[in-house]
Every structure is written in structure tokens, then in C-alpha cells.
Design an enzyme around this catalytic site. Structure first.
Site, PDB file in Angstrom:
ATOM      1  N   ASP A  24      26.772  -9.792 120.999  1.00  0.00           N
ATOM      2  CA  ASP A  24      27.906  -9.203 120.264  1.00  0.00           C
ATOM      3  C   ASP A  24      28.521 -10.180 119.265  1.00  0.00           C
ATOM      4  O   ASP A  24      29.711 -10.106 118.963  1.00  0.00           O
ATOM      5  CB  ASP A  24      28.989  -8.700 121.232  1.00  0.00           C
ATOM      6  N   HIS A  72      24.074  -3.246 117.455  1.00  0.00           N
ATOM      7  CA  HIS A  72      24.334  -4.067 116.282  1.00  0.00           C
ATOM      8  C   HIS A  72      25.150  -3.228 115.303  1.00  0.00           C
ATOM      9  O   HIS A  72      24.670  -2.216 114.793  1.00  0.00           O
ATOM     10  CB  HIS A  72      23.025  -4.517 115.642  1.00  0.00           C
TER      11      HIS A  72
END
Length: 425
Positions: free
Chosen positions: A13, A41
Site C-alpha cells: 500500500d 493498486h
């Protein structure tokens, strides 16, 4: 020709999709080489905002060929649903710009079922799975009990293979978990439904990449998650079930002969973590919620709140070493603009001793963060596009991180948009 890997340095992340979307302007191919639909993503560009889970983040660039390599956990159902959402927003997806390895293994419906059953069995000792079937899938892959995408072109062989796998898998479903058995017909129906959709995209991508090398094309390798979630080098057992480090890119991409010229490691300007496991620098309560809201730190796949804290120099330095990073992209620096003082976890205290090296996973439970503070800049930097225009205290923060982790910070992201970044020379 240039080969570059974009990888996560911490727990995942970090903003890899945003950097792939940006840097693909310089590349001809983007290859996902590991992982599955268990992470997201996030990309913001002229088409809108996207949370990509299996699609490579280069799909928005005209002329770029995107590949799912053999190291990926290929969930046809989830990928097809993801593709429809992307196409609805005006992005073209064809066999010309999206290719799937014929050697990639298929995530089957029973993998997701087993993931949920095992997490339920573990109860308060669960690993924090996203329940996308990743761990059961990779377990089966290493037992040589998966179906390769190329088998979809051999229906008689496929049916016999499915028959053998169903007989084997039902031993676990019914005997270990007391769940309902699966049938050959139900699995074949699922494979036929989604296999027909994907046959045009499946090919020998290894050959495609070898030809690309001969033609002098530039290749970008896209990783999922980060160093600390790597199966071998992460915070075991709270890791993913594949290798998220750059060294695996040649193997998982299908281009085993690839030499990686550049490794861009992505680091968030503060720390975030989705899932279970030790997180030494973690914040709690109001302080954590304020940072979480400022950065909108909620999982792209799950929507669950991310755990947050100050940047962790110990963990980040370790991640840089694992990845062999040659340059760093520091993301979300703008999020910290509200802070009067910027916290930094500079070292760990373990059993009364100060340490600078990332310890063995079990020992992380005995570690406490050593926090130091730097002056904040208290101004909106989201419109800044040059290093010279950054506030002095923001520059000092970036330079401090760079010095402590031992790697040049080449890119500084100050917003989610494609052009919201600074490139340092």
C-alpha cells in the site's frame, strides 16, 4: 533497452500503482510477476480513479503491452469483473495490450472457499487474509495441483485433470473442514464460462518478452505488496504467499534471463499496514484516526481501515536492502502537511537495548519504537512541482529519510494525480 522493477519497500500500500502509471510513459511493456487479487493498486488519471487488483497498472498508456506473468495467481472471475469496470470508464482492453501467460496457474473457486474456512478455524490467531484464495492457491501450486491457463485449449485433458483435482480437493473440504464437496461438472462449467472469455488473451508471453528484448524494448516489472510481506523475507507468518521482491521478477514474469537495471522502491512518507502481524511504530486512537483520514488510508481491496504510524526507518532500511533498491519514490508527502511536528521512528528498543537492524520476526513483539520529531511545514504542497519550491522543512524531512535509509529519493509524490510529483536530479 532498460529493465526496471517497481516494488514496495514496507508492508504494501505504498503507492506502487501510482508510480507504475507515471513511469510507463518510458516503457513498452508492464509485467505483473507475482501475487493475485488480494491487494489493490490505486491509480488516478484522465480516465478517473481506479483500484486495480490483477490488471497491470500500465493499461492506461496507449501502446503499452501489459502482461500477467506465470508467477501471478490468476483468478479469471475476479479479473473479468475488474476488466468490465475499467472498460466502462473508457479504457481499451484487447489481446494487443493485455496478454496472459499460458503457464500461469488458475485460482479456482475452492481456493477462496478454503481461505475463508481456514481463517475461521484460526479464529483469534488468523493471518489477516483478504480471503481471495491466495494462500491455498500457492500451496496447491507448489504441490503441482493447479491448472495452467494453457490447459484451457486442451478440453479432453482438462476434464481428466479436473476430475483428479476434485477427488483430491474434496478430501480436504469434507474431511478437514466438514464443508460441502465440489463436483467435476460445477468446476468444468466455471472453467468454460470464464475460460472462453480469456482464451484470446492467453499466449506464450515468455516468447513475447524474449522477442521484446531482441527488439530493444523497455520492460517495467510491477510487484504487489512490499518487502515486509514477502514470503521469505517478511514478517512471517503474516506475509503473502509469494515473493514480492525484485529478485523474483525474472522468474515470475516469464523472462527468466532478465537482468534488472533499476529498482524503484516505493515508500510512503508515513507508515501504513493492512492485515495482522507486528507493526512496531503503530499509532492508536485519535492521533491514528487523524492521520488515517488525512491520507484516506482504507484498503483498496477490502475497504478496511489501515493501521498507521510514523515512518519507520528501521523497517524501511531493511526493505531497501531486501529489494536492492537503486532509487526511491516517496509518496503522500502532502498528507503530512497538517502536522506541527513530524514524527519519525528512528530506532527500536528491544529488551532495554537500542537497535538499528530489523530483527527476526518473533522478536518484533518485544520491540518498542524510538520516536524523534522534526519541524513540520504547515502549508499545502499539493501544487508544488519542483524541488526548489518545496518548503525548507519538507526538504529536510526528505533528505533525512534519504540519509537514514541509504538510498537516493528520486521521486516525491505530493498528490494522487499523475502529474502531482517532483523529480529530483
Amino acid at each position: 533497452m532498460s529493465n526496471c522493477a517497481i516494488v514496495g519497500i514496507n508492508w504494501g500500500d505504498e503507492g506502487k500503482g501510482r508510480m507504475v502509471d507515471l513511469l510507463t510513459e518510458k516503457y513498452d511493456f508492464v509485467v505483473r510477476y507475482q501475487g493475485g487479487g488480494n491487494a489493490g493498486h490505486t491509480v488516478v488519471n484522465e480516465f478517473g480513479k481506479f483500484a486495480l487488483h490483477l490488471l497491470p497498472s500500465g493499461i492506461f498508456r496507449p501502446g503499452v503491452v501489459n502482461i500477467l506473468g506465470n508467477g501471478v495467481a490468476f483468478d479469471m472471475e475476479n479479473l473479468w469483473n475488474e476488466m468490465q469496470k475499467v472498460v466502462e470508464q473508457g479504457v481499451a482492453l484487447t489481446p494487443e495490450n493485455l496478454k496472459i501467460s499460458d503457464r500461469v496457474s488458475l485460482v479456482l473457486p475452492w481456493h477462496r472457499d478454503l481461505d475463508g474456512l481456514e481463517e475461521a478455524r484460526l479464529a483469534d490467531k488468523k493471518y489477516g487474509s483478504t480471503k481471495q484464495g491466495i494462500a491455498p492457491f500457492y500451496s496447491d501450486k507448489f504441490q503441482k495441483k493447479t491448472i495452467l491457463a494453457g490447459e484451457l485449449f486442451y478440453p479432453e485433458h482438462l476434464r481428466e485433470h479436473v476430475k483428479d483435482l476434485v477427488e483430491w480437493k474434496n478430501l480436504t473440504l469434507t474431511g478437514v473442514y466438514g464443508a460441502e464437496p465440489v463436483t467435476v461438472e460445477s468446476v468444468m462449467a466455471w472453467l468454460e464460462e470464464y475460460g472462453e472469455k480469456f482464451k484470446p488473451f492467453i499466449c506464450d508471453t515468455g516468447r513475447v518478452l524474449k522477442n521484446a528484448v531482441k527488439a530493444g524494448k523497455n520492460i517495467l516489472f510491477e510487484a504487489q505488496l512490499g518487502s515486509l510481506r514477502d514470503l521469505d523475507y517478511g514478517i512471517h507468518p503474516y506475509t503473502t504467499s509469494s515473493n514480492s521482491i525484485a529478485a523474483y521478477a525474472p522468474v515470475g514474469s516469464g523472462l527468466a534471463s532478465a537482468v534488472i537495471d533499476e529498482v524503484v522502491g516505493v515508500v510512503k512518507a508515513y507508515s501504513t499496514c493492512v492485515g495482522e502481524g507486528p507493526f512496531v511504530c503503530e499509532w492508536f486512537g485519535e492521533e491514528a484516526q487523524k492521520l488515517r483520514d488525512a491520507g484516506f488510508e482504507y484498503g483498496a481491496k477490502t475497504g478496511r481501515p489501515r493501521r498507521v504510524g510514523p515512518i519507520d526507518i528501521v523497517a524501511t532500511r531493511y526493505g531497501v536492502e531486501c529489494q536492492g533498491a537503486t532509487a526511491i519514490a516517496l509518496t503522500k508527502l502532502d498528507v503530512m502537511s497538517y502536522m506541527d511536528k513530524i514524527p519519525v521512528c528512528t530506532r527500536y528498543e528491544m529488551n532495554g537495548q537500542l537497535i538499528d537492524d530489523f530483527p527476526f520476526p518473533v522478536a518484533l513483539n518485544d520491540c518498542k519504537p524510538v520516536i524523534e520529531y522534526m519541524d513540520g511545514w504547515k502549508s499545502d504542497i499539493s501544487g508544488v512541482r519542483t524541488w526548489e519550491d518545496l518548503p525548507e522543512n519538507a526538504k529536510k524531512y526528505v533528505e533525512y529519510i534519504e540519509k537514514e535509509i541509504g538510498c537516493f529519493i528520486k521521486y516525491v509524490s505530493v498528490g494522487p494525480e499523475r502529474d502531482a510529483y517532483i523529480e529530483r536530479k
